[in-house]
Design a protein around this motif. Sequence first.
Motif, PDB file in Angstrom:
ATOM      1  N   LYS A 175       6.212 -50.374  10.995  1.00 55.46           N
ATOM      2  CA  LYS A 175       7.333 -51.136  11.580  1.00 55.46           C
ATOM      3  C   LYS A 175       8.476 -51.269  10.575  1.00 55.46           C
ATOM      4  O   LYS A 175       9.651 -51.160  10.939  1.00 55.46           O
ATOM      5  N   ALA A 176       8.122 -51.475   9.305  1.00 56.71           N
ATOM      6  CA  ALA A 176       9.147 -51.604   8.261  1.00 56.71           C
ATOM      7  C   ALA A 176       9.955 -50.310   8.143  1.00 56.71           C
ATOM      8  O   ALA A 176      11.168 -50.334   7.918  1.00 56.71           O
ATOM      9  N   ALA A 177       9.280 -49.170   8.306  1.00 54.79           N
ATOM     10  CA  ALA A 177       9.973 -47.876   8.229  1.00 54.79           C
ATOM     11  C   ALA A 177      10.963 -47.717   9.376  1.00 54.79           C
ATOM     12  O   ALA A 177      12.125 -47.329   9.174  1.00 54.79           O
ATOM     13  N   TRP A 178      10.523 -48.043  10.601  1.00 56.65           N
ATOM     14  CA  TRP A 178      11.428 -47.929  11.755  1.00 56.65           C
ATOM     15  C   TRP A 178      12.594 -48.917  11.636  1.00 56.65           C
ATOM     16  O   TRP A 178      13.737 -48.593  11.965  1.00 56.65           O
ATOM     17  N   ASP A 179      12.302 -50.131  11.144  1.00 59.80           N
ATOM     18  CA  ASP A 179      13.365 -51.133  10.951  1.00 59.80           C
ATOM     19  C   ASP A 179      14.400 -50.637   9.942  1.00 59.80           C
ATOM     20  O   ASP A 179      15.605 -50.814  10.121  1.00 59.80           O
ATOM     21  N   PHE A 180      13.903 -50.012   8.869  1.00 59.68           N
ATOM     22  CA  PHE A 180      14.795 -49.500   7.824  1.00 59.68           C
ATOM     23  C   PHE A 180      15.774 -48.474   8.405  1.00 59.68           C
ATOM     24  O   PHE A 180      16.984 -48.530   8.157  1.00 59.68           O
ATOM     25  N   VAL A 181      15.232 -47.531   9.181  1.00 55.19           N
ATOM     26  CA  VAL A 181      16.064 -46.469   9.753  1.00 55.19           C
ATOM     27  C   VAL A 181      17.090 -47.059  10.731  1.00 55.19           C
ATOM     28  O   VAL A 181      18.262 -46.652  10.761  1.00 55.19           O
ATOM     29  N   GLU A 182      16.636 -48.042  11.492  1.00 49.47           N
ATOM     30  CA  GLU A 182      17.541 -48.650  12.477  1.00 49.47           C
ATOM     31  C   GLU A 182      18.682 -49.420  11.801  1.00 49.47           C
ATOM     32  O   GLU A 182      19.847 -49.301  12.177  1.00 49.47           O
ATOM     33  N   THR A 192       6.644 -40.485  12.504  1.00 51.79           N
ATOM     34  CA  THR A 192       5.422 -41.131  12.010  1.00 51.79           C
ATOM     35  C   THR A 192       4.194 -40.538  12.699  1.00 51.79           C
ATOM     36  O   THR A 192       4.220 -40.231  13.888  1.00 51.79           O
ATOM     37  N   MET A 193       3.134 -40.378  11.897  1.00 51.75           N
ATOM     38  CA  MET A 193       1.881 -39.772  12.356  1.00 51.75           C
ATOM     39  C   MET A 193       0.835 -40.870  12.517  1.00 51.75           C
ATOM     40  O   MET A 193       0.548 -41.586  11.552  1.00 51.75           O
ATOM     41  N   CYS A 194       0.267 -40.986  13.721  1.00 47.03           N
ATOM     42  CA  CYS A 194      -0.687 -42.071  13.984  1.00 47.03           C
ATOM     43  C   CYS A 194      -2.054 -41.510  14.396  1.00 47.03           C
ATOM     44  O   CYS A 194      -2.373 -41.458  15.590  1.00 47.03           O
ATOM     45  N   PRO A 195      -2.866 -41.065  13.429  1.00 47.85           N
ATOM     46  CA  PRO A 195      -4.185 -40.539  13.753  1.00 47.85           C
ATOM     47  C   PRO A 195      -5.235 -41.648  13.809  1.00 47.85           C
ATOM     48  O   PRO A 195      -5.101 -42.661  13.108  1.00 47.85           O
ATOM     49  N   PRO A 196      -6.310 -41.444  14.599  1.00 50.00           N
ATOM     50  CA  PRO A 196      -7.455 -42.358  14.542  1.00 50.00           C
ATOM     51  C   PRO A 196      -8.368 -41.923  13.392  1.00 50.00           C
ATOM     52  O   PRO A 196      -7.872 -41.631  12.304  1.00 50.00           O
ATOM     53  N   LEU A 197      -9.671 -41.821  13.630  1.00 51.10           N
ATOM     54  CA  LEU A 197     -10.593 -41.417  12.568  1.00 51.10           C
ATOM     55  C   LEU A 197     -10.338 -39.960  12.196  1.00 51.10           C
ATOM     56  O   LEU A 197     -10.291 -39.098  13.070  1.00 51.10           O
ATOM     57  N   VAL A 198     -10.170 -39.695  10.909  1.00 50.85           N
ATOM     58  CA  VAL A 198      -9.873 -38.332  10.449  1.00 50.85           C
ATOM     59  C   VAL A 198     -11.120 -37.727   9.825  1.00 50.85           C
ATOM     60  O   VAL A 198     -11.598 -38.192   8.785  1.00 50.85           O
ATOM     61  N   GLU A 254       9.399 -29.872   9.910  1.00 52.20           N
ATOM     62  CA  GLU A 254      10.165 -28.647  10.184  1.00 52.20           C
ATOM     63  C   GLU A 254      10.962 -28.697  11.486  1.00 52.20           C
ATOM     64  O   GLU A 254      12.049 -28.130  11.574  1.00 52.20           O
ATOM     65  N   LYS A 255      10.405 -29.336  12.517  1.00 53.10           N
ATOM     66  CA  LYS A 255      10.980 -29.217  13.862  1.00 53.10           C
ATOM     67  C   LYS A 255      12.056 -30.268  14.139  1.00 53.10           C
ATOM     68  O   LYS A 255      11.814 -31.465  14.000  1.00 53.10           O
ATOM     69  N   GLU A 256      13.183 -29.792  14.592  1.00 53.21           N
ATOM     70  CA  GLU A 256      14.298 -30.679  14.932  1.00 53.21           C
ATOM     71  C   GLU A 256      13.872 -31.707  15.992  1.00 53.21           C
ATOM     72  O   GLU A 256      14.252 -32.872  15.943  1.00 53.21           O
ATOM     73  N   GLU A 257      13.074 -31.244  16.977  1.00 51.67           N
ATOM     74  CA  GLU A 257      12.690 -32.120  18.109  1.00 51.67           C
ATOM     75  C   GLU A 257      11.807 -33.295  17.702  1.00 51.67           C
ATOM     76  O   GLU A 257      11.590 -34.218  18.479  1.00 51.67           O
ATOM     77  N   ALA A 258      11.255 -33.243  16.484  1.00 55.40           N
ATOM     78  CA  ALA A 258      10.366 -34.337  16.053  1.00 55.40           C
ATOM     79  C   ALA A 258      11.136 -35.534  15.502  1.00 55.40           C
ATOM     80  O   ALA A 258      10.545 -36.575  15.204  1.00 55.40           O
ATOM     81  N   ALA A 259      12.440 -35.414  15.405  1.00 56.63           N
ATOM     82  CA  ALA A 259      13.261 -36.483  14.810  1.00 56.63           C
ATOM     83  C   ALA A 259      13.082 -37.806  15.543  1.00 56.63           C
ATOM     84  O   ALA A 259      13.148 -37.870  16.774  1.00 56.63           O
ATOM     85  N   ASN A 260      12.843 -38.848  14.755  1.00 55.89           N
ATOM     86  CA  ASN A 260      12.754 -40.225  15.264  1.00 55.89           C
ATOM     87  C   ASN A 260      11.709 -40.393  16.358  1.00 55.89           C
ATOM     88  O   ASN A 260      11.917 -41.109  17.337  1.00 55.89           O
TER      89      ASN A 260
END
Length: 340
Positions: A175-182, A192-198, A254-260
Amino acid sequence: MSRVLLTGGSGFIAAHVLDILLERGHSVVTTVRSQEKANKIKDAHPKYGKDKLDFAIVEDIAQEHAFDKAVVSDPPFEIVIHTASPFHFNVKDVQKELLDPAIIGTTGVLKSIAKSAPSVKRVVITSSFASIINPFEGDWPSHTYSEKDWNPINAEQAVENPAAGYRASKTFAEKAAWDFVEKEKPNFSLATMCPPLVLGPIVHYLNSLDGLNTSNQRIRDIMQGKAKEEIAPTGTYIWVDVRDLALCHVLAGEKEEAANKRFFITAGYFSNKEIAQIVGKNYPQYEDGLPTEKTPGGGYPEGGIYKWDNSRVKEVLGVKFRTLEESIVDTVKSLQAVGA
């Protein structure tokens, strides 16, 4: 190809991210806590010179300005992949050992980039399903989790125990990261990458059986016969292979579409019972120590379990996920290589 800063380069996920970045032709500087760790990584990648693989020592990511020097590079960075954050429950002080490093480490790297690395176009941050799941709803079979969900944990609940502290550290840091960008409107976009058990194979030069990442300890324990009488509860019933997750990090850079965008990265359901069955099927030498069909524990909840939606990962990043069997077979092989 891009110049990439990878934080926490000796971590379980980051070691795989590093391999993929190098394979795809990027030049990488990775942060490590010590020169000894840098030497281990360097020795394991002998074909890459300093122009392709270099290191920055960041001893403590929870210190203010910890990344100020690391983000400055010639040639300058275009992508930063921030994986450095603690994941373990062996803590005495939740605030100091889990919350502070995660939150200060994340906001610290963003501040340093905004101040000193104007060439950076994309920052990718390792978050977690812990920032998506609502732990107060239990198994919640009527619900489908997606990127829209946020863990509602608050600051008081966060310090109640290490498990709550870990989930809160991931939630508050993301949340702090998204707040910073905003608020700051910096030169870079965020993913941001949100994986469960890796789960998945360990990088042997950084690991021992005792120093395993928390998620893979369950596979080690099953191999070592610790589930013969009773299988431990599965806990989180969704998973992803570390190699697929690492590829998602790189593609999100790498991918433009992954922005934000936030990405909920899961291959689907699993249980500890299924892991034991896969180990038994593929590695008969462990049979004597493994649970049987009648061994209690390790299954799914009787009343059902939450559903999941990973369509954004497939559509935007185009990743195809490995099967649980493939992941477990490869993980066991990698654990055998360090003495299991």
